[in-house]
Design an enzyme around this catalytic site. Sequence first.
Site, PDB file in Angstrom:
ATOM      1  N   GLU A 170       0.841  -1.190   0.000  1.00 52.84           N
ATOM      2  CA  GLU A 170       0.000   0.000   0.000  1.00 52.84           C
ATOM      3  C   GLU A 170       0.879   1.244   0.000  1.00 52.84           C
ATOM      4  O   GLU A 170       2.116   1.157   0.082  1.00 52.84           O
ATOM      5  CB  GLU A 170      -0.947  -0.018   1.207  1.00 52.84           C
TER       6      GLU A 170
ATOM      7  N   HIS B 234     -11.008   9.544   8.157  1.00 54.89           N
ATOM      8  CA  HIS B 234     -10.744   8.116   8.271  1.00 54.89           C
ATOM      9  C   HIS B 234     -10.088   7.703   9.582  1.00 54.89           C
ATOM     10  O   HIS B 234     -10.477   6.709  10.189  1.00 54.89           O
ATOM     11  CB  HIS B 234      -9.844   7.688   7.100  1.00 54.89           C
TER      12      HIS B 234
ATOM     13  N   GLU C  91      -7.005   3.343  18.259  1.00 52.48           N
ATOM     14  CA  GLU C  91      -7.113   4.658  17.630  1.00 52.48           C
ATOM     15  C   GLU C  91      -7.333   5.795  18.616  1.00 52.48           C
ATOM     16  O   GLU C  91      -6.980   6.937  18.332  1.00 52.48           O
ATOM     17  CB  GLU C  91      -8.240   4.653  16.590  1.00 52.48           C
TER      18      GLU C  91
ATOM     19  N   ARG D  56      -0.352   8.593   9.599  1.00 51.77           N
ATOM     20  CA  ARG D  56      -0.248   7.137   9.771  1.00 51.77           C
ATOM     21  C   ARG D  56       0.106   6.444   8.472  1.00 51.77           C
ATOM     22  O   ARG D  56      -0.511   6.677   7.432  1.00 51.77           O
ATOM     23  CB  ARG D  56      -1.578   6.586  10.295  1.00 51.77           C
TER      24      ARG D  56
END
Length: 540
Positions: free
Chosen positions: A116, A352, A376, A387
């Site tokens: 990713e 998010h 979180e 992040r």
Amino acid sequence: MTTDLLVIGSGIAGLTFAIKSAKAMPDKEILVLTKAASAEESNTNYAQGGVAGVWDFEKDSFEKHIEDTLIAGDGLCDPAAVEAVVKEGPDRIREIIGYGTRFDKNEGGDYNLGREGGHSAFRILHHKDITGREIERALIEEASRYNNIKILDKYYVVELLTQHHLGFLVTKSSRDINCYGVYALNRETGTIEKILASATLLATGGCGQAYRTTTNPKVATGDGVAMTYRAKGRIENMEFIQFHPTALFEPGVSPAFLITEAVRGEGAVLRNHKGEAFMERYDPRKDLAPRDIVARAIDSEMKKHGTQHVYLDCTPIDQQKFMQHFPNIFEYCKNIGIDVFKDGIPVAPAAHYSCGGVKTDLSARTSIQHLYACGECSSTGLHGANRLASNSLLEAMVFAHRAFEDVLHQYNNGQLGQFNEQIAALNFPDWDALGTAEPKEMILITQSVKELEQIMTDYVGIVRTNVRLERAMRRLDLLFEETEALYKQSQVSPQLCQLRNLISVGYLIVKGAQFRRESRGLHFNTDYPKKNDLLQSVIL
């Protein structure tokens, strides 16, 4: 109600801590509270992409993962936290595999590692495009094997119990604040119950519901952060709100359906309304740049062309491979009339992940004694200003393990036993609801929530200015005054508590953004477009 260990939240952080504690201390009772109707409803359950961990040491290394995390964090990571999470992460992953988590494998039987944005190697373990759901399933099944774990749903935690409730003055400068448990609303009976515990773990998830468009579930209202702030605990770096670049654009739908970053990792390309692949104009890493860069690039393209979204072109991905890796995305898009093999998927950034939160040390201890935080809702130092993708589930497991180790150590040396005796000797008052009544008009709450979402989205989004932040603060001040007046005269309800918590979280985000007179990571202020290397963490 009394318990040995109290866990607030039933996601990966809370359940990991509960399972480890139950196994190592069979004589201790672990109580897990969730405000939802079932333990499955958590941020973990909505995580699509996967969990990052160094698995193939021939092509990857701890050093590479550490470097990728530090680069994404843009100078604000705690190197000790990064090293701990990266090096301990694979062992934590093996543990959840032992609990029954099924990560995807290739034909040769090896784990099918994905990549990713921001990662220099293939290191993401995943279960199709519903990794979080698979991990949550395995954790709940594992937790059910222990008789000393009790999970109560429909319990909404209202406040942390501290010396304040005994009549003592507690301020930010107080160094001996203790957490003795919580006041919690039993949603079935409508009564506020007092729950005392030797140690309390906050695992309450994020705060995405402060924004109009978010990938977070309805339960993500920043409860842990807001409660800790009211209890005079330390909160850190709340200005760093991560907007996922590619949430499916569906006006009015909340939470927004997430198009995982792994799709770009497999070769999908972002295009504007003209069909142009634009990421090369913003970063040499193109579509695999870190999320803050990609989100700002999409925001820039939308503003430049006056559009509400861009497109994610999935045609470079082999169809069979897409169907195998992203069946959930394929079906969802198909059901709303999008053929991912022909049509570009309309996407836009959505709130998010909160990189800041309750400040902790390397054992997940907060500034309030006997109160831990992980997942979180915490700020461990791992994420810094941004992040790195798929580091969140890893962080939750590592710090839940570290919190468990600290609690076990305190039980073994007698500290928690002594604290438990101290709690038993104190007389905490029952919740005082005298003079309150049911709200006559729910519109007073629902409209305030809409106003809050509008304020945060319009003024405290991906790009910020001093004027926008000042305007946001003035409007939040008014909402705060109105809501506190309503709270004092009304019976406690989840809706009112969530509004109150969201306003607190909004205030902390804005205040942190005002203090940070620079642009770094997820915080971009056009009045301060450059970094100020003298400025470190913003602690409130």
